[in-house]
Scaffold this active site. Structure first.
Site, PDB file in Angstrom:
ATOM      1  N   GLU A  91       0.852  -1.185   0.000  1.00 28.77           N
ATOM      2  CA  GLU A  91       0.000   0.000   0.000  1.00 28.77           C
ATOM      3  C   GLU A  91       0.890   1.238   0.000  1.00 28.77           C
ATOM      4  OE1 GLU A  91      -4.208   1.373   1.858  1.00 28.77           O
ATOM      5  OE2 GLU A  91      -2.625   0.922   3.279  1.00 28.77           O
TER       6      GLU A  91
ATOM      7  N   GLU B 153       4.291   8.476  -3.384  1.00 31.03           N
ATOM      8  CA  GLU B 153       5.238   7.919  -2.435  1.00 31.03           C
ATOM      9  C   GLU B 153       6.319   7.091  -3.123  1.00 31.03           C
ATOM     10  OE1 GLU B 153       3.304   5.811   0.686  1.00 31.03           O
ATOM     11  OE2 GLU B 153       2.261   7.570   1.450  1.00 31.03           O
TER      12      GLU B 153
END
Length: 554
Positions: A144, A153
């Protein structure tokens, strides 16, 4: 060993680097990110569980062992789900050492140590082979690594590396809002093509009147700011500047204090108040822009509006201002929104008060200061979702994660994690359980006092609900009849629903407990507070204690 950490200093309007304990960053990261609501999100958890079961089943149906790579394992939840779903082994990657250590203990606590190996590395540093971190490649990747921009990210480089070196690929899922480069008119019956583009870290879109196939291959340039305004102003600040009602309020307030012979000094980062003052007919306007970025931006804005010779930009810190900078004139009107780019918490903009004190010698007799005062307000609320970031998880989908809760509680003993946190509450619905209450006032017409400003009292809870925390914000009195709020924009509805200023972050002080007030006739809960403004640091310390006033029979 000490580490340097940045903290906003409201007395100087800058971010200063302070020495902290070597574990300071770890404790802040643990305290503020791991009381996150991910583990409380049952819908998210169940979807991951379903996806993991399906992936494991597909591999097993092919007659293969299910070897799982879990990148960014955190508590090890997804790895434990994978093993429970039938995976033969799972390699759980976690680069953040305190969380990796916790994951090892959680995996052991739940009886999965023989099936899950926690690896405290970045996924790109994981090695394969007889002497490596993994003896062979995995054939299922679960992770995730998502933020609100999906790939922000560094998900794509991590996935690409994992695909090339660690697995045999993966299945996976999220959502966000993107702004187009410019507005495009849409006419009923016409067709437009929405084209998506991305690099390793960003996604962007463009609208085209014809399909890319007809135009040939399109290679649009990634949007990069060339106006420099985006280097100084964030999106909420753009929204604030584009708020016509707010602008009108400042204009009306300026009309009441300006005179034809006024000499104005504007003190705010990249503020347009100086332009408003000039267009309202004052004699001369100066603006202090003490950063190179704000100086460059304002110079461009003034030039675009043919004001480069009308408004004088002073590029220096306010305390270094000299009579020569003001051409020997005394200031009759000191202006501020106030807005400063380094401000994180609502009261950090009290830097305006320190500026007012620093330039006191340059103010003429009877000089007007706008805003003339400010006040700190508070209301006790029940959050619909935000409470999750401070709520222990206990058991999550049948897995015991109390070890993480204990680690977080220890981290919360550190100083900053006990302070109020900035949150844009227009994104987080909440209900007020009390009426708004003014607790401190600041008179900008006078210099900053030498002694602290202290307040204490109680807040009565009037609505039934769960008391998650106290929300604090500032209100600025432009004049006696004009107030700008950075918090509540109107009284709460009957049920307590709150309408927050969307251009500002409010401060949230989370209570250590979430008791149910159960407001009944003759019985209610109260919150006792002590709040103090420290003029030497420009900061505000506070303590809110939830006291149960219910009798034993309720």
């Amino acid at each position: 060993m000490k580490v340097f950490c940045g903290r906003a200093n409201p007395t100087t309007g800058s971010v200063e680097w302070l020495e902290e304990d070597e574990h300071y960053d770890y404790h802040q990261e643990i305290a503020r990110s791991s009381y996150a609501d991910m583990l409380h999100d049952k819908d998210r958890n169940m979807k991951y569980y379903q996806g993991i079961r399906a992936a494991v089943s597909r591999v097993k149906d092919r007659g293969q062992k299910a070897l799982v790579l879990d990148i960014g394992t955190g508590t090890g939840l997804l790895s434990m789900m994978a093993v429970t779903a039938g995976a033969d082994f799972c390699y759980a990657i976690e680069v953040f050492k305190p969380m990796a250590d916790a994951a090892v203990k959680i995996v052991e606590k739940n009886g999965f140590s023989d099936k899950i190996k926690v690896i405290n590395k970045h996924s790109t540093e994981v090695t394969i082979g007889p002497d490596g971190d993994m003896p062979c490649r995995a054939n299922i990747l679960i992770t995730e690594l998502f933020d609100t921009e999906l790939i922000g990210e560094g998900a794509l480089p991590s996935y690409e590396h994992a695909h090339r070196h660690l697995v045999q690929w993966r299945d996976h899922w999220m959502q966000c809002v993107y702004f187009l480069p410019q507005e495009e008119p849409v006419v009923q019956g016409s067709a437009l093509c929405l084209v998506a583009h991305h690099d390793d870290y960003c996604v962007w879109y463009s609208l085209q009147k014809t399909s890319p196939e007809k135009n040939g291959r399109v290679h649009p340039v990634r949007p990069v700011c060339d106006c420099q305004a985006h280097l100084l102003w964030n999106r909420p600040r753009f929204g604030e500047i584009n708020d016509q009602n707010r602008t009108d309020q400042y204009i009306q307030a300026l009309r009441t204090v300006l005179k034809p012979d006024s000499v104005c000094l504007c003190v705010s980062d990249g503020s347009l108040l100086s332009m408003l003052a000039y267009h309202l007919g004052v004699e001369q306007v100066f603006t202090i822009e003490n950063s190179a970025a704000s100086h460059r931006l304002m110079k461009k804005i003034f030039k675009a509006n043919h004001l480069e010779d009308k408004i004088n930009i002073i590029e220096k810190r306010p305390e270094l201002l000299t009579p020569a900078d003001l051409e020997g004139k005394k200031v009759s009107l000191l202006l501020g929104e106030p807005f400063f780019t380094t401000s994180l918490l609502p009261w950090h903009n009290l830097y305006f008060w320190y500026v007012r004190t620093a330039v006191d010698q340059h103010l003429g007799p009877g000089a007007v200061v706008m805003p003339q005062a400010a006040s700190l307000h508070v209301v006790v609320v029940e959050f619909r979702d935000l409470w999750r970031i401070r709520s222990p998880c206990g058991d999550c989908e049948g897995f015991d994660v109390h070890i993480m809760d204990d680690m977080i509680k220890r981290a919360l003993d550190f100083r900053e994690s006990k302070e109020a946190e900035p949150h844009p509450l227009w994104e987080y619905p909440c209900r007020s359980l009390s009426e708004p209450q003014q607790i401190l006032t600041f008179d900008f017409r006078q210099p900053v006092p030498l002694q602290p400003i202290h307040a204490e009292g109680t807040i009565e809870l009037r609505r039934r609900g769960r008391s998650h925390g106290a929300v604090l914000w500032m209100e600025y009195y432009l004049t006696a009849d004009s107030t700008v709020s950075t918090g509540l924009l109107k009284p709460a509805e009957d049920e307590g629903d709150c309408c927050w200023n969307p251009h500002c972050k409010q401060a949230v002080y989370f209570f250590n407990t979430t008791l149910d007030p159960r407001v009944l006739p003759g019985n209610s809960q109260t919150v006792t507070y002590t709040v103090e403004f420290h003029p030497d640091t420009g900061d505000i310390t506070m303590d809110f204690t939830l006291s149960d006033a219910l009798d034993s029979g309720c």
